[in-house]
Motif scaffolding. Structure first.
Motif, PDB file in Angstrom:
ATOM      1  N   LEU A   1       0.847  -1.182   0.000  1.00 23.91           N
ATOM      2  CA  LEU A   1       0.000   0.000   0.000  1.00 23.91           C
ATOM      3  C   LEU A   1       0.887   1.238   0.000  1.00 23.91           C
ATOM      4  N   LEU A   2       0.708   2.077  -1.011  1.00 25.75           N
ATOM      5  CA  LEU A   2       1.505   3.293  -1.164  1.00 25.75           C
ATOM      6  C   LEU A   2       0.584   4.504  -1.258  1.00 25.75           C
ATOM      7  N   TYR A   3       1.114   5.648  -0.864  1.00 21.03           N
ATOM      8  CA  TYR A   3       0.383   6.906  -0.947  1.00 21.03           C
ATOM      9  C   TYR A   3       1.174   7.898  -1.780  1.00 21.03           C
ATOM     10  N   PRO A   4       0.522   8.945  -2.301  1.00 21.09           N
ATOM     11  CA  PRO A   4       1.256   9.947  -3.077  1.00 21.09           C
ATOM     12  C   PRO A   4       2.380  10.564  -2.236  1.00 21.09           C
ATOM     13  N   SER A   5       3.531  10.689  -2.828  1.00 24.27           N
ATOM     14  CA  SER A   5       4.684  11.269  -2.141  1.00 24.27           C
ATOM     15  C   SER A   5       4.744  12.768  -2.407  1.00 24.27           C
ATOM     16  N   HIS A   6       5.188  13.522  -1.423  1.00 23.43           N
ATOM     17  CA  HIS A   6       5.348  14.962  -1.622  1.00 23.43           C
ATOM     18  C   HIS A   6       6.468  15.259  -2.616  1.00 23.43           C
ATOM     19  N   ARG A   7       7.301  14.269  -2.909  1.00 20.20           N
ATOM     20  CA  ARG A   7       8.384  14.423  -3.893  1.00 20.20           C
ATOM     21  C   ARG A   7       7.967  13.959  -5.282  1.00 20.20           C
ATOM     22  N   GLY A   8       6.722  13.544  -5.411  1.00 21.19           N
ATOM     23  CA  GLY A   8       6.240  13.003  -6.672  1.00 21.19           C
ATOM     24  C   GLY A   8       6.284  11.488  -6.640  1.00 21.19           C
ATOM     25  N   GLY A   9       5.436  10.869  -7.398  1.00 18.86           N
ATOM     26  CA  GLY A   9       5.379   9.414  -7.406  1.00 18.86           C
ATOM     27  C   GLY A   9       4.673   8.877  -6.174  1.00 18.86           C
ATOM     28  N   TRP A  10       5.045   7.674  -5.768  1.00 17.08           N
ATOM     29  CA  TRP A  10       4.390   6.992  -4.667  1.00 17.08           C
ATOM     30  C   TRP A  10       5.399   6.673  -3.576  1.00 17.08           C
TER      31      TRP A  10
END
Length: 78
Positions: free
Chosen positions: A35-44
Motif C-alpha cells: 500500500l503506497l500513498y502519493p509522495s510529496h516528492r512526486g510518485g508513490w
C-alpha cells in the motif's frame, strides 16, 4: 474514485479532480500488495518511517477503509 492498472499495480484517483489517492502494488506473492500513498516528492511512497511492507489485499483494503481521509470521502459522497 477511478482505478487504473499500471506498472504492476492498481492506482486509485479522485474521480472529479484526478488527484492520486493510493496505490496497491502487486508483489507477485499470492494476494499480497504494498500500500503506497502519493509522495510529496512526486510518485508513490510508503506511509510511516519503516518503509513499504507487503500485506494481504484484504488487510490493505481495510487500511484504506480506516484511513480518515477515505472515511471523509465516504461520508461526503457515499
Amino acid at each position: 474514485m477511478l482505478v487504473r492498472f499500471r506498472a504492476n499495480g492498481f492506482s486509485l484517483f479522485a474521480r472529479r479532480s484526478g488527484e492520486p489517492l493510493a496505490r496497491l502494488r502487486l508483489t507477485g506473492n499470492g494476494d499480497e500488495v504494498v500500500l503506497l500513498y502519493p509522495s510529496h516528492r512526486g510518485g508513490w511512497g510508503a506511509l510511516g518511517d519503516f518503509g513499504a511492507s507487503a500485506m494481504p489485499l484484504d488487510e490493505a483494503l481495510q487500511c484504506l477503509s480506516d484511513n480518515p481521509y477515505f472515511l471523509e470521502l465516504r461520508q461526503t459522497f457515499g
